[in-house]
Design a protein around this motif. Sequence first.
Motif, PDB file in Angstrom:
ATOM      1  N   ILE A  96       0.891  -1.182  -0.140  1.00 16.04           N
ATOM      2  CA  ILE A  96       0.118   0.174   0.082  1.00 16.04           C
ATOM      3  C   ILE A  96       0.862   1.314   0.033  1.00 16.04           C
ATOM      4  CG2 ILE A  96      -1.810   1.318   1.162  1.00 16.04           C
ATOM      5  CD1 ILE A  96      -2.586  -1.288   2.481  1.00 16.04           C
ATOM      6  N   LYS A 153      -2.019  -6.660  10.893  1.00 16.20           N
ATOM      7  CA  LYS A 153      -3.130  -6.044  10.291  1.00 16.20           C
ATOM      8  C   LYS A 153      -3.197  -4.579  10.585  1.00 16.20           C
ATOM      9  CE  LYS A 153      -4.383 -10.159   9.026  1.00 16.20           C
ATOM     10  NZ  LYS A 153      -4.162 -10.364   7.608  1.00 16.20           N
ATOM     11  N   ILE A 189      -4.372   6.541  -0.654  1.00 20.56           N
ATOM     12  CA  ILE A 189      -3.462   5.478  -0.788  1.00 20.56           C
ATOM     13  C   ILE A 189      -3.689   4.861  -2.221  1.00 20.56           C
ATOM     14  CG2 ILE A 189      -3.953   4.904   1.743  1.00 20.56           C
ATOM     15  CD1 ILE A 189      -5.916   2.453   0.357  1.00 20.56           C
ATOM     16  N   PRO A 236      -3.508   1.004  -3.248  1.00 19.80           N
ATOM     17  CA  PRO A 236      -3.086  -0.269  -3.063  1.00 19.80           C
ATOM     18  C   PRO A 236      -2.618  -1.002  -4.314  1.00 19.80           C
ATOM     19  CG  PRO A 236      -5.447   0.211  -3.199  1.00 19.80           C
ATOM     20  CD  PRO A 236      -4.592   1.454  -3.568  1.00 19.80           C
ATOM     21  N   PHE A 267      -6.716  -6.669  -1.354  1.00 19.48           N
ATOM     22  CA  PHE A 267      -7.208  -6.036   0.130  1.00 19.48           C
ATOM     23  C   PHE A 267      -8.694  -5.916   0.227  1.00 19.48           C
ATOM     24  CE2 PHE A 267      -2.728  -4.483  -0.716  1.00 19.48           C
ATOM     25  CZ  PHE A 267      -2.186  -4.951   0.460  1.00 19.48           C
ATOM     26  N   SER A 314     -10.222  -4.806   2.909  1.00 17.60           N
ATOM     27  CA  SER A 314     -10.572  -3.484   3.501  1.00 17.60           C
ATOM     28  C   SER A 314      -9.051  -2.999   3.914  1.00 17.60           C
ATOM     29  CB  SER A 314     -11.166  -3.529   4.914  1.00 17.60           C
ATOM     30  OG  SER A 314     -10.289  -4.254   5.693  1.00 17.60           O
ATOM     31  N   VAL A 315      -8.985  -1.260   3.804  1.00 17.31           N
ATOM     32  CA  VAL A 315      -8.079  -0.600   4.059  1.00 17.31           C
ATOM     33  C   VAL A 315      -8.651   0.635   4.886  1.00 17.31           C
ATOM     34  CG1 VAL A 315      -6.022   0.762   3.527  1.00 17.31           C
ATOM     35  CG2 VAL A 315      -6.583  -1.292   2.228  1.00 17.31           C
ATOM     36  N   THR A 316      -8.528   0.740   6.222  1.00 14.76           N
ATOM     37  CA  THR A 316      -9.124   1.905   7.217  1.00 14.76           C
ATOM     38  C   THR A 316      -8.050   2.793   7.537  1.00 14.76           C
ATOM     39  OG1 THR A 316     -10.839   0.242   7.523  1.00 14.76           O
ATOM     40  CG2 THR A 316     -10.729   2.280   8.934  1.00 14.76           C
ATOM     41  N   LEU A 357      -3.244   2.650  10.418  1.00  9.72           N
ATOM     42  CA  LEU A 357      -3.400   1.897   9.138  1.00  9.72           C
ATOM     43  C   LEU A 357      -4.186   0.468   9.179  1.00  9.72           C
ATOM     44  CD1 LEU A 357      -4.016   2.914   6.026  1.00  9.72           C
ATOM     45  CD2 LEU A 357      -1.650   1.652   5.458  1.00  9.72           C
ATOM     46  N   LYS A 358      -5.323   0.389   8.969  1.00  3.71           N
ATOM     47  CA  LYS A 358      -5.613  -1.196   9.219  1.00  3.71           C
ATOM     48  C   LYS A 358      -6.056  -1.706   8.070  1.00  3.71           C
ATOM     49  CE  LYS A 358      -7.876  -0.251  13.812  1.00  3.71           C
ATOM     50  NZ  LYS A 358      -8.887  -0.290  14.830  1.00  3.71           N
ATOM     51  N   PHE A 359      -5.723  -2.783   7.699  1.00  5.08           N
ATOM     52  CA  PHE A 359      -6.130  -3.688   6.591  1.00  5.08           C
ATOM     53  C   PHE A 359      -6.177  -5.210   6.741  1.00  5.08           C
ATOM     54  CE2 PHE A 359      -1.651  -2.397   7.038  1.00  5.08           C
ATOM     55  CZ  PHE A 359      -1.023  -3.539   7.026  1.00  5.08           C
ATOM     56  N   ASN A 407      -6.137  -8.715   4.061  1.00  3.65           N
ATOM     57  CA  ASN A 407      -6.020  -9.262   2.762  1.00  3.65           C
ATOM     58  C   ASN A 407      -7.282 -10.072   2.123  1.00  3.65           C
ATOM     59  OD1 ASN A 407      -3.226  -8.731   3.642  1.00  3.65           O
ATOM     60  ND2 ASN A 407      -2.690  -9.064   1.647  1.00  3.65           N
TER      61      ASN A 407
END
Length: 313
Positions: free
Chosen positions: A175, A232, A250, A252, A256, A258-260, A293-295, A297
């Motif tokens: 990311i 994560k 971002i 990516p 992914f 989710s990416v928060t 950053l939370k993500f 896969n």
Amino acid sequence: WQFIASPFNSSSITNFVGFSWAPKSYDLYKFEGAEEGAEWNNHKDGNFEDAFVNGRGYLASYETLTTATLSGYLYNKDNFDFTEVTYTEGGNFANFHLLGNPFPFNMDWSNVTVENVYEAFATVDPLTGGYVNSIKSEVTTIPVGDGFFVEATGEYPSISYNAGSKSRGEKVEYINVVASGKQGSNNVIVKHSGKEERGFSKLENLNQSIADLYVKNNGRQYSVLGYDNDVKEVELFFDAKEMGNYSISIEPNGKFESVTLVDRMTGIETNMLIEDKYTFTAMANDNPNRFVLKFANGQEPTACSPRCIIVKR
């Protein structure tokens, strides 16, 4: 400010900067790292080579738009070994080397082979004086006449180029996080490399008014860092050099789910796969440990014909 490099075996620096009687309205630097920080040696101060060294990058600036001339015999091979790359234990910026494209054609980064050199590089944005960080697994090029920073990570480092050898870097998901303000942008790359790694150290922007974005490991700042696939959450550090309005976006590369982006100061959580950017206000004295950053896969989808639909149960 811009990085430059010569595609010639030997090209006079005097012709580039102007004759001795011309106004000294330029700056031309070569980089020599030091343990305590970066060291730039100016051509005006002497102790400088007479001709551009093929394969070495330089930092140049003119006060006004200027046509500068390079001339000589073009480097006519399709391979090159960057022999000036060295490693110093604990040397910090001594392990950074400003290299330059030695060829009269764009360097395809997939043809670069490294050993004990981190598979990332940094170029400078000539419009803002900020660094742009890239990783070797990207399909990218170094244009003719451009320079780029690399970082040695261990003893006996080497970096070479062979136009006939497609030595692509490791395939990793990542990311690219970009923080932007009126002065310019700064980026950090979070890699899912399957393991923790030393990373690509954070460089201080030439324009020191640009806000810094980085991650940390063992107290050290990085612009590129790899994480285990089980990680994560990653802390993002944002250092505003001046009060202003900023945004984070971002880019990516990978699957992914989710990416928060979590703003600890405001409590706002933003789904970055839906929103183009997150905007906020920052002060120069704000705590830089502001974002997380939370993500998660995704999984490789099952093969399916154009007419079928995959349903997750």
